[in-house]
Design an enzyme around this catalytic site. Sequence first.
Site, PDB file in Angstrom:
ATOM      1  N   TRP A 124      -8.170   7.002   3.048  1.00 57.10           N
ATOM      2  CA  TRP A 124      -7.518   7.624   4.197  1.00 57.10           C
ATOM      3  C   TRP A 124      -6.432   6.665   4.697  1.00 57.10           C
ATOM      4  O   TRP A 124      -6.748   5.567   5.140  1.00 57.10           O
ATOM      5  CB  TRP A 124      -8.525   7.882   5.319  1.00 57.10           C
TER       6      TRP A 124
ATOM      7  N   LYS B 102      -4.605  11.650   2.876  1.00 56.88           N
ATOM      8  CA  LYS B 102      -5.684  11.312   1.953  1.00 56.88           C
ATOM      9  C   LYS B 102      -5.100  11.075   0.574  1.00 56.88           C
ATOM     10  O   LYS B 102      -4.689  12.011  -0.093  1.00 56.88           O
ATOM     11  CB  LYS B 102      -6.718  12.439   1.927  1.00 56.88           C
TER      12      LYS B 102
END
Lengths: 585, 585
Positions: free
Chosen positions: A482, A477
Site C-alpha cells: 500500500w 495498491k
Amino acid sequence: MHTKLTENVSPSRNTSTLILTLSKYPVIQTKLIPRTPSAYEPPMLIKSLLAQSLRFNPTREIIYRDLFRMDYFEFNKRVRRLANALTKVGINAGDTVAVLDWDSHRYLECFFAVPMMGAILHTVNVRLSPEQILYTIEHAEDSIILVHEDFLPIIEAVKDKITTTKRFIVLSDKVYGEAKAELSETSFDTLGEYESLLAEASESYDFQDFDENTWATTFYTTGTTGNPKGVYFSHRQLFLHTMGLMSLFTGYEAVPFSHQDVYMPITPLFHVHAWGFPLFATMLNNKQVYPGRYEPEMLLKLLLKEKVTFSHCVPTILGMLVNSPVAKQVDLSKWKVVIGGSALTRGLAKAALDLGINVSQGYGMSETAPVMSIVHLNDEQQNWNQEKQLDLRTKAGRIAPFVEMRLIDDAGEFLPHDGKTVGEIVTRGPWMTQGYFKDPENSEKLWQGGWLHTGDVASIGPDYYVSITDRVKDVIKTGGEWVPSLDIENIFSQIEGVAEVAVVGLPDERWGERPYAIVVAKPEFANKLNDEVIRNYLDAEVEAGKIKKWYVPDRIVFVPEIPKTSVGKLDKKKIRVEMRDLLLG
Amino acid sequence: MHTKLTENVSPSRNTSTLILTLSKYPVIQTKLIPRTPSAYEPPMLIKSLLAQSLRFNPTREIIYRDLFRMDYFEFNKRVRRLANALTKVGINAGDTVAVLDWDSHRYLECFFAVPMMGAILHTVNVRLSPEQILYTIEHAEDSIILVHEDFLPIIEAVKDKITTTKRFIVLSDKVYGEAKAELSETSFDTLGEYESLLAEASESYDFQDFDENTWATTFYTTGTTGNPKGVYFSHRQLFLHTMGLMSLFTGYEAVPFSHQDVYMPITPLFHVHAWGFPLFATMLNNKQVYPGRYEPEMLLKLLLKEKVTFSHCVPTILGMLVNSPVAKQVDLSKWKVVIGGSALTRGLAKAALDLGINVSQGYGMSETAPVMSIVHLNDEQQNWNQEKQLDLRTKAGRIAPFVEMRLIDDAGEFLPHDGKTVGEIVTRGPWMTQGYFKDPENSEKLWQGGWLHTGDVASIGPDYYVSITDRVKDVIKTGGEWVPSLDIENIFSQIEGVAEVAVVGLPDERWGERPYAIVVAKPEFANKLNDEVIRNYLDAEVEAGKIKKWYVPDRIVFVPEIPKTSVGKLDKKKIRVEMRDLLLG
C-alpha cells in the site's frame, strides 16, 4: 476474509422485553450468586450526567453570547421546563425531535431534555442543502422541528414536502435582553416561540429510568456519493464516551481539562454532539460559553471577555482566529484547543504554539461518537523541544481509553503495530454507532467481523500513536504494497516550484496499480520545473532511504489546475477518471 | 412502608443465557433501530482498565517496599503469567481464589489476573480470628488459597477443617533481592512458591470477553453479632466505581489526584479493594508503592524515598504517622490523604494540616464498594480559613458522582435534605453489593424497596454534604424525635473534668426512649464533677439554643470505666444492658 477477527457477537432479538439488553457474551456461572430481588443497579443514562451538575459548583454560569446567562440551578430547571413544554405539544418517549439552531444554551438544553424524556434528539446539519435536510427529516421520521429564525428559509423551501410532522417551534435571539424585536413571520403554523413555551411550563419533571441501551441521538453523515446516512447513539454509549473524555482530559491530561476551565465549543453542536464536550463540561460544572455563529472577531471578543480556556475546532477556524488582526493584540497563552475534522498542518500548529496556544490534534468520525485518538505527550515527550513536539502534535494521536484499533490488509488479516506498516484502521469500543439508520446494506459494510471499518489508512506505533496516511479508496495498491498517496504528495510539496500536487493510483497489468502525479507549477517556475527536475529530486530521496523506489510515479503530468471538491479537498475520484482518460484511455 | 420508593426492579431469571443481563428497565421502542448483526459493543471488564496501563506512561514503576520494582510492561506480563500459573494448577473461570497477603505487588497482580480469568477474587481479612477465616474460606467455597508465609500459622491452625480445597500457593518476601532465605516449612502439601510458579508460566494469555455482570470479587464484613457476611462485586460495578473515582479525584479534584501522583495505599488491599484506588491508579499509569506491613517509621521512610504524594488510611494510622518523631523532621507538604473507616477528629485533622498534609474525609462501607461521599471544597470553600474548612473536612463529605442518597424515617418516608433533619441514610448507585452471599435473609434486610439501608443516621444538606450522627441501632428515639447520641457526647466532652462519656437510650413508657449518660471523671476532678455541675452546663447550652431540651439525659451515672469493644469503640449494646439492669431493672 477476516479469519482472525473475533466472532462473539450475536444479533439481539426483537421482542418487547428482551431487546438490546440480552447478553452478547458468555456468562460465567459455576458459582452463581443471586441478585437480591429488591436490589437496585441504575442504568447509565444521560440524566446521571446532568444530576452531577448540581452537586459541586452549581453557581457557575452557562452563557450564550452577550444575550443570556444562567447558573446550573437555572439550567436544571429549564431542562425540566423544556421536557414539560415538549410533552404538552404531544412529544412522547420514542419520538424524534429535530433541532436547527446555532450553538446556544437552547441547544444544550435539548441535549439533555430530549434524551432524558426517552425521545431521540436529531441534530440537523444546517450546512446541508435544503433537499438534503428534507431527506434527513423524512428519513429520521421527525415528530417535531425546533428551528432558529435564521434557518426558517430552509424550512420554507421544503415545508410542503415534509410529511413526517406539522409541529414547529421557533427559536429566536430577539427575545433576549436588548436584542428584543419582533419575530420573523412564517408562512406556516407554529406552536410558538421557545422561551415563551418554557415560561409557561412547569419546572418540575420526574425523569424516569429506562434501559441504558435506549437510543438518545441521531444525526446524518454525508459522503461524496449517495444520500446522507443516519448514525445513532444510546444513553449508555454517550455516558461511556463522557467517561472516556473524563479519563482522557482530566485523568491523562492529554490536553489538560479541569473543572475550573472555561469551555467554549467552536465545533457546531450538530456535528457529532460537538465531539461530546458539552455533556462532559456540564457534568463537571464548568463555566460554559456558547458563541452562536462563528465570526472571528466576535469569537475572540467572547473568548477574552469570558476568559475562555478550552475549545475545539477544525483547522480552518483555528487559522481564521490565529490570522485575525485581533489575535496579535491579545494574550491567548491560557487557551487550549483540540483540533479535529481535517489534518492540522505543521505550519498552523506552529503559528498557534507561537501565540502560546496549547494545540493538539484528535481523530474521530461521526460513526465513532467521535473520539478515537488524541495527541498526548507523555512524561518524556513533555520535555521535547517544540520542533520535535510538532511531529507529534500534528499526528492523529494516541488511541483513546477503551478504544481498540487494529490495522488490516486487503484480506482482512491483522498487520503489525510497528509505526511503519500501513493498513486500514478498524476499531471497536463502547461508543461506536451500531449501524446506519434503516440502511442494512451500508451497516454491514461498516461492521465486518465485529470491527468497524473506518476507511482510513494509517500506521500505528508500539506507543499507540496513530498516523493517518490516506483514505482506503485513495490508497495506491502496487505489487502487494500500500503506497500512501499523502506521503508522496508531501515529498512533492517540498520541491521548489511545486504549487499543488495530487497523486493517484491507476490500473496496471503487472503491479495492479501504479502511482501517477499531477502537478501545478508556481507561475515563476513555469519554465524551470519539469519531469527531469522532479525525478532527480525523487531519485535522491530514494537513495537517501526516505521513500521506496516504487513510490516514484510512473508519469508526472503538469496541469494548470487540480479538481477539488466543494469543501476544497482534492477530488481524487475525479482526478482518477480524468487521468485515466488522459493517459490510459 | 416506603411508599415513595421506586419499585422498578424485577428479579433476574436463572437461566443460562439470560441471567443477570435482562433489562430491569422499560425499553423505549416506538422507533426501533436495529443493531447491525456484526456490530460489537464491548462489555465493561476489569481487563479494559488494565489495557490502559500500557498506553500512556508504561515506564512508570510499581514498587514493593525495598524488595521489588517493575514497570507497567513487566506488570502486564506478570498478570498474564499468574493467569497461566493458576490455569495450570486447575483454576477455571467461575472458581474462587483466596488471598492472604500483605499489601504487595503480588496482591495487585491478583486484583487483575483472577477476575480477568473469569474467576472470583476472595480477599481474606487476615485480622479475623482463625475460626472466622476458616468460616469465610468454607463459605466462599474457595478453590485455592494463596497465603503469605507470615499467615501460615493461621492455615496450620485450621487446615484440617478446610474441606473446600487442598490447593495452596505460598507467597514469600524471602525470594527478593538481598532478603533471599529459605522458605518456612509447612506441615501440608503446597503447589509451590508464587515467584517460581510465575517464572515457569508463559507471559501470553488471551483474556476472553464475558458478560460484564460476572462477579469479580468477594470479601467478608463483620458485625458485632453473627457470622461474617460475604459481599460481592461485578466487573461492571468495579469498572464504574473506577470511573466514579476518576470523576471525583481527577475531575472534581475532591482531593486532587493526577496521573503524576505517586500512590501508596495504607488501607489493606483486603479491605474493600483498598477503597478501589489500586484499580484506578493502575488504569492511570501512576507510580505505585506497596508498603507491606504498617510500621510508622518504615512507612515514612518509603513515603520520602519514593516521593509518595497520595495515600488513604484510617484515622489511627494517620495519628501514628503524624505523632511519629520522624514526622517533625520531614516535609509532608506534598502528601494528600483520604481518611475513612472511622470519624476523623478535628484535632487530628488540624495536626495533619499543620504539617502541610492535605487531609479530607470520605464515607463508605464494605457493601458500597466503598465510596459514597467525600469532602470536596468548592470554589467558595477553597477560600475559607482553616478553622471553617475543618468543619467540612471532618464531615462525611459531599455525595459522590452517580451515587444517590436519601434520608428516611422509621416509617420509610423520605425526609428533607435541609442539613438539620436526621434519618437513616439509604443509597443506590452503580457499585453497591447486590446482597450477601448465600444469605437471603440479611440481603433482604439490606435492600428494601430498591434502596440499600446503611444503618447510619445522618443529616444531608442542600449542598449534598452528609453529616453522620449515629448508627441506627444507637440512635435515641424520644417523643417521635431522633436524638443523635454523638451530639450529646460531644457536648459532654467539652465539660471540664469529663474524661469519657457514653449516651444511650433506655425504654420509657411515655416517650418511647429517653437518653441516659455514663461518665468517667478525670481523677483530679473526682470530687468536683457531679450531676449538678453537668446539669448546669447542659441547661446553659439549652438556653443558648445549642441543644434541644429533650437532649438532656434523664440520669447521669458516674463510673470508673466504660465498656468498649475489641477495637476500642464504645460498646453501646453492653452499655445499654448494664444501664438497664442498674437503673430500670
